[in-house]
Write an enzyme that holds these catalytic residues in place. Structure first.
Site, PDB file in Angstrom:
ATOM      1  N   CYS A  32      40.605  67.817  83.057  1.00  0.00           N
ATOM      2  CA  CYS A  32      40.635  66.603  82.245  1.00  0.00           C
ATOM      3  C   CYS A  32      42.083  66.242  81.945  1.00  0.00           C
ATOM      4  O   CYS A  32      42.926  67.125  81.758  1.00  0.00           O
ATOM      5  CB  CYS A  32      39.861  66.863  80.957  1.00  0.00           C
ATOM      6  SG  CYS A  32      40.191  65.698  79.631  1.00  0.00           S
TER       7      CYS A  32
ATOM      8  N   CYS B  20      54.370  55.400  67.684  1.00  0.00           N
ATOM      9  CA  CYS B  20      53.542  56.336  68.451  1.00  0.00           C
ATOM     10  C   CYS B  20      54.123  56.583  69.837  1.00  0.00           C
ATOM     11  O   CYS B  20      53.495  57.259  70.652  1.00  0.00           O
ATOM     12  CB  CYS B  20      52.102  55.833  68.555  1.00  0.00           C
ATOM     13  SG  CYS B  20      51.933  54.214  69.352  1.00  0.00           S
TER      14      CYS B  20
ATOM     15  N   CYS C 247      34.213  68.907  73.707  1.00  0.00           N
ATOM     16  CA  CYS C 247      35.661  68.748  73.722  1.00  0.00           C
ATOM     17  C   CYS C 247      36.255  69.350  72.445  1.00  0.00           C
ATOM     18  O   CYS C 247      35.713  69.156  71.357  1.00  0.00           O
ATOM     19  CB  CYS C 247      36.034  67.271  73.835  1.00  0.00           C
ATOM     20  SG  CYS C 247      37.805  66.949  73.733  1.00  0.00           S
TER      21      CYS C 247
ATOM     22  N   GLU D 198      48.448  41.087  60.993  1.00  0.00           N
ATOM     23  CA  GLU D 198      47.750  41.732  62.112  1.00  0.00           C
ATOM     24  C   GLU D 198      47.144  40.646  62.990  1.00  0.00           C
ATOM     25  O   GLU D 198      46.686  39.621  62.502  1.00  0.00           O
ATOM     26  CB  GLU D 198      46.661  42.666  61.570  1.00  0.00           C
ATOM     27  CG  GLU D 198      45.688  43.219  62.588  1.00  0.00           C
ATOM     28  CD  GLU D 198      46.386  44.093  63.624  1.00  0.00           C
ATOM     29  OE1 GLU D 198      46.185  43.825  64.822  1.00  0.00           O
ATOM     30  OE2 GLU D 198      47.109  45.016  63.236  1.00  0.00           O
TER      31      GLU D 198
END
Length: 553
Positions: A80, A405, A157, A330
């Site tokens: 994965c 990020c 997971c 936003e």
């Protein structure tokens, strides 16, 4: 330098990690990226691919395994593409992520700034509160193999919640039982494309099945399968996405069972989450991240704060606790609707929200004369558009708190901010995504304020070398700081005289070309990777006229 050959085996030492979590070795002056390698290990590696500036390799033999190497607990490790660091101890993973942020700020951003710390997760497993499972053309449900769109079937997971995994498996069982087709991205045919699940702090979940069309057969049975597998499911939705491409969610939703939203708590506040709304996937670490952002903002209760990319208002409402006024912006309409509801729900009266593109809203607020004390930004991975940086700088906030990020785009953007007179003062990393190569960063940028006074030592008296008082007065008057000419003033002058508007970035570009000081909003076009429009000759002349009118030139 001897060129490396594909298939050849070389001995090398791993001296670091790439942004994707690959080990980095140097052989004959060439950089080789090696999966599943650990810093400090001496290995024999085989070259699997030769590229223009680097090579890819694979481990043949490890001569001295690092004490930071561990056997992955995940049975899908290496298959994965979700986790890059399953072969590392958690302290070594944190070292790699902190170093990644440091390298980006130093090498891309050109900063001499040390990343103060990386804040690790207390529980690095089963932390994701939002899961997106692609469905393969053969009906497999799991995650993509690295650098492919081949779906690796996964039942459990280590970073997803048990409820999310059970939900995905229930959808798969429904598909097999009723022979519901899976979407094939090569042909554009088939129905089920993705299974998306949100889970809140209480363990309740919201399921959304993304399909190629407006409906699927056996919809009541789909809801029944999901709710039987996960009794705490509060809603089952059907999302229509007939478009080809990598975008997961379409624009249309239908509720098959229950409600179309989920409630959750974060930082002591209650939030309503619709399926498309942005919300940090690691709730516990989000509280750590927001706490660090608030620390960097240093609010006293008297500030006006602008929060760009506010999502459903999580950071905005946290800031509202310590500020006088907060404004959130936003581009996603459902997120703004949720943000307004969240403000009412939490009895926050000093927050307001606007829907639109960050660049447009920032430019409008700047044009309207908004002068926030602090601006916070939390953009997607692509970082900030140049127009956003120009508009933020034109507002002249004392501080900009940048939540990122992606360290690479963060490094690029702080370099551009420096051209606008903003220096990075503090940086800290937060491990929001344990096991993966992703990392969050908070950077504090402060404006370099020019001195607003001139210190003159005066000696009064008569005789040689003494300066007459009236001469001193004239010189002092000549150096007296003028009224600050704002971009809003220039814009208003041009619109009144010429009948058209000019963007802040255009004014900045003309100022830079004239060699004017750029402490307020310089133009950093040469640093940008993507081209943008430049002012027409007509607008250039209008801007120069305004600069002459205000005695700037």
């Amino acid at each position: 330098m001897e060129a490396l050959e594909k298939g050849s085996v070389y001995t090398a030492v791993i001296d670091g990690y790439s942004s994707e979590g690959l080990g980095i070795a140097r052989v004959n002056g060439a950089v080789v990226f090696v999966p599943h390698a650990v810093r400090g290990e001496e290995i024999d590696l085989r070259i699997t691919k030769v590229m223009k500036t680097s090579c890819a390799g694979e481990i043949v033999k490890i001569h001295n395994p690092s004490p930071e190497r561990m056997e992955p607990e995940c049975p899908y490790a290496g298959k994965c593409g979700g986790c890059a660091y399953r072969h590392l101890t958690y302290p070594e993973e944190l070292w790699a992520k902190r170093q990644r942020v440091q390298d980006a700020l130093t090498r891309i951003g050109g900063l001499e700034l040390t990343v103060e710390e990386i804040l690790g997760a207390k529980n690095p497993e089963h932390y994701r509160n939002k899961s997106q499972y692609p469905v393969g053309a053969d009906g497999s449900i799991g995650f993509f193999q690295a650098r492919t769109h081949k779906v690796v079937p996964i039942r459990r997971c280590l970073i997803q919640t048990e409820a999310a995994d059970r939900t995905a498996q229930a959808v798969g069982e429904w598909m097999r039982r009723y022979k519901i087709s899976a979407y094939d991205e090569t042909t554009g045919k088939g129905l089920v494309r993705h299974v998306c699940v949100r889970v809140n702090r209480k363990g309740e979940s919201l399921c959304c099945v993304v399909v190629n069309g407006n409906k699927v057969p056996r919809e009541p049975e789909l809801a029944a399968y999901v709710t039987a597998a996960v009794p705490h499911t509060v809603g089952v939705l059907l999302n229509s996405n007939p478009r080809r491409g990598n975008v997961v969610l379409g624009d249309k939703y239908r509720t098959l069972f229950g409600r179309n939203y989920l409630m959750d708590t974060l930082c002591g506040l209650e939030f309503k989450l619709s399926m498309p709304s942005f919300y940090q996937v690691n709730r516990d670490q989000a509280e750590v991240l927001y706490g660090k952002a608030l620390e960097f903002a240093g609010l006293t209760g008297n500030e006006t704060v602008l929060d760009l990319y506010c999502g459903i208002g999580t950071i905005t409402l946290c800031l509202a606790k310590a500020a006088k006024r907060v404004i959130g912006a936003e581009i996603v309409p459902p997120a703004i609707r949720d943000a307004k509801e969240n403000a009412l729900r939490n009895h926050v009266e000093n927050a307001e929200f606007f829907c639109g593109d960050a660049a447009d809203i920032a430019a409008k607020l700047e044009s309207d004369g908004l002068r926030p004390d602090v601006v916070t930004v939390d953009p997607p991975r692509k970082g900030l558009a140049p127009e956003v940086i120009a508009s933020v700088a034109a507002m002249g906030p004392e501080k900009v708190v940048y939540v990122s990020c992606d360290p690479a785009t963060l490094g690029r953007d702080v370099k551009i901010f420096r051209e606008f007179g903003y220096e990075a003062k503090r940086a800290a990393a937060v491990d929001m995504f344990p096991g993966t190569a992703h990392v969050e960063t908070v950077v504090l940028l402060s404006h370099k304020k020019a001195d607003s006074y001139i210190h003159i030592d005066v000696e009064f008296g008569e005789g040689e070398g003494k300066i007459p008082v009236d001469s001193i007065a004239k010189r002092a008057e000549a150096y007296k700081p003028k009224e600050k000419v704002t971009y809003k003033m220039i814009k208003e002058y041009i619109e009144a005289k010429y009948g058209f508007k000019v963007h802040t970035a255009y004014i900045a570009e003309v100022k830079r070309n004239l060699g004017l000081p750029m402490y307020d909003a310089p133009n950093a076009v040469e640093e940008l990777k993507q081209p943008r429009k430049h002012p027409t000759p007509e607008k250039v002349e209008a801007i120069k006229d305004a600069l002459r009118y205000f005695a700037v030139i």
